[in-house]
Design an enzyme around this catalytic site. Structure first.
Site, PDB file in Angstrom:
ATOM      1  N   HIS A 198       2.444 -11.629  14.237  1.00 42.48           N
ATOM      2  CA  HIS A 198       3.478 -12.191  15.111  1.00 42.48           C
ATOM      3  C   HIS A 198       3.194 -13.656  15.460  1.00 42.48           C
ATOM      4  O   HIS A 198       4.065 -14.352  16.006  1.00 42.48           O
ATOM      5  CB  HIS A 198       3.563 -11.347  16.395  1.00 42.48           C
ATOM      6  CG  HIS A 198       4.907 -11.378  17.045  1.00 42.48           C
ATOM      7  ND1 HIS A 198       5.944 -12.163  16.593  1.00 42.48           N
ATOM      8  CD2 HIS A 198       5.395 -10.730  18.130  1.00 42.48           C
ATOM      9  CE1 HIS A 198       7.009 -11.995  17.354  1.00 42.48           C
ATOM     10  NE2 HIS A 198       6.698 -11.121  18.307  1.00 42.48           N
ATOM     11  N   THR A 241       0.856  -1.190   0.000  1.00 42.34           N
ATOM     12  CA  THR A 241       0.000   0.000   0.000  1.00 42.34           C
ATOM     13  C   THR A 241       0.885   1.231   0.000  1.00 42.34           C
ATOM     14  O   THR A 241       1.917   1.275   0.678  1.00 42.34           O
ATOM     15  CB  THR A 241      -0.945   0.004   1.219  1.00 42.34           C
ATOM     16  OG1 THR A 241      -1.771   1.171   1.164  1.00 42.34           O
ATOM     17  CG2 THR A 241      -0.202  -0.012   2.534  1.00 42.34           C
TER      18      THR A 241
END
Length: 420
Positions: free
Chosen positions: A391, A338
């Protein structure tokens, strides 16, 4: 008389909102002509007529939520263009008579129910939820909502019905207060605008991404001198040879692919208790449109050269702006890029495009004084990069090294050209 129904649209689309009627009552249409445009969670879809004839009635108007199988209008195969819709009463009916007392009471009751029904339509609910509420005689405004956007879903209606059976008197009384709390009244002027279906979907998915992933963001900066010099040297020949401009996005797409090959967990996703590590590189490129953010996908970006990437990005961007994207253009991406820099953003923390586990944020290029290896100071075009990652799959060490690898490839882009 034929019914105009919402057909099966695609495997993943079961409902939508009528964005625009492309015909009006009295119009003559041929089989296969587009008659209505639907806004779905992902793309706008035109519904074509299954019959030839004249539109005699539009049952559901623009802004109405619909689902597959709903009747939205009627068509007369033997009608003539411009013919008005049939009137429910004959023209030679006798003069209007005063209604009987019992009819007057019925009309009053009908009018009372109409405002109540209007209030129900103010509630954000899926078509399936509205249908289930009608079947169970449940007031949608009294249904407790779990969705973060406040949208009523079928399971909420089922739970409300179950609660009504257990506690018929006490439960519904609390909901109006909650509804009033959600709709804050203001002393000063405001404008209330209904959220589009796509905007509600975007909002819901962004919230889901934050709730369902252990999202972190790491940052780095890249010296864009080499990329800008290379573009300046090759841009004219590149256009002459390939017919497209050499932009920044092809460099970043190629750098991402190179880094994903070195750190394959950034190209994976979680499915149940398994990691699905993808051996292909379908890179989503976020595009801002009037209706919100969409992420069309550049397929097999590793197999395209720079011109192929630029050409594909250009085609997808044009389709997005013209609302011509198909579902196949949006599905199956493995990683997303993006670019907030085109709007002037200096730094951001992009949100994951679930179920992907990584997204790269590009930002504005700014000239800054940088200390060089020989301790001299030079003015360099610098860009901050941001990598948001899940994560649960990606350790911090791998995320940092992934971003460093992108930095290395961009600061020495000749390897990209050779490999590209």
């Amino acid at each position: 008389m034929k019914e105009i129904k919402i057909p099966e649209l695609a495997e993943s689309i079961t409902e939508g909102t009528i964005a625009e009627w492309l015909v009006k009552v009295g119009d003559k249409i041929e089989k296969g002509d587009p008659i209505v445009e639907l806004e779905t969670d992902k793309v706008n879809v035109e519904v074509n007529s299954d019959f030839t004839g004249v539109v005699t009635e539009i049952i559901l108007g623009e802004g109405e939520d619909v689902e597959v199988g709903d009747v939205i209008g009627k068509l007369d195969e033997n009608g003539e263009a411009g013919a008005p819709a049939e009137e429910p009463e004959a023209k030679d009916a006798p003069a209007k008579e005063e209604p009987a007392p019992e009819k007057t009471e019925a009309v009053k009751q009908e009018k009372k129910e109409e405002p109540e029904e209007s209030n129900k339509h103010d509630v954000i609910a899926s078509p399936a939820a509205r249908k289930r509420a009608r079947e169970l005689n449940i007031d949608l405004s009294a249904v407790p909502v779990k969705d973060p956007l406040g949208r009523v879903r079928p399971e909420d209606v089922e739970q409300a019905a179950k609660g009504a059976q257990e506690k018929p008197a006490s439960k519904p009384a609390k909901k109006p207060a909650a509804a009033d709390a959600e709709k804050t009244e203001f002393d000063k002027p405001v404008e209330r605008v209904k959220m589009s279906r796509r905007r509600m979907t975007i909002a819901s998915r962004l919230v889901d991404a934050q709730h369902n992933a252990a999202m972190l963001t790491t940052f780095n900066e890249v010296d864009m001198t080499a990329v800008m010099n290379l573009r300046a040297q090759r841009k004219d020949k590149f256009v002459d040879k390939h017919g497209v401009k050499l932009g920044f996005m092809s460099f970043f797409t190629k750098a991402v692919v190179g880094a994903l090959k070195d750190f394959p967990l950034l190209n994976a996703e979680i499915q149940g208790n398994e990691l699905v590590i993808k051996k292909f590189y379908d890179i989503g490129i976020a595009v801002s449109t009037e209706d919100g953010l969409v992420v069309p996908v550049v397929r097999d970006a590793d197999r395209l050269d720079f011109a192929g990437v630029e050409r594909e990005i250009g085609n997808l961007g044009k389709k997005a702006r013209n609302k011509e994207l198909a579902l196949s253009d949006l599905q199956g991406g493995t990683f997303t890029i993006t670019n907030g820099g085109i709007f002037g953003s200096m730094l951001s923390t992009p949100i994951l495009n679930a179920p992907q586990v990584g997204i790269l944020g590009m930002h504005n290029i700014q000239k800054r004084a940088m200390v060089m290896p020989d301790d001299t100071i030079e003015v360099r075009p610098m860009m901050y990069l941001a990598l948001s990652y899940d994560h649960r799959i990606v350790d911090g060490k791998d995320a940092v090294q992934f971003l460093v690898r992108i930095k290395q490839l961009l600061e020495d882009p000749y390897d990209l050209l050779l490999e590209g």
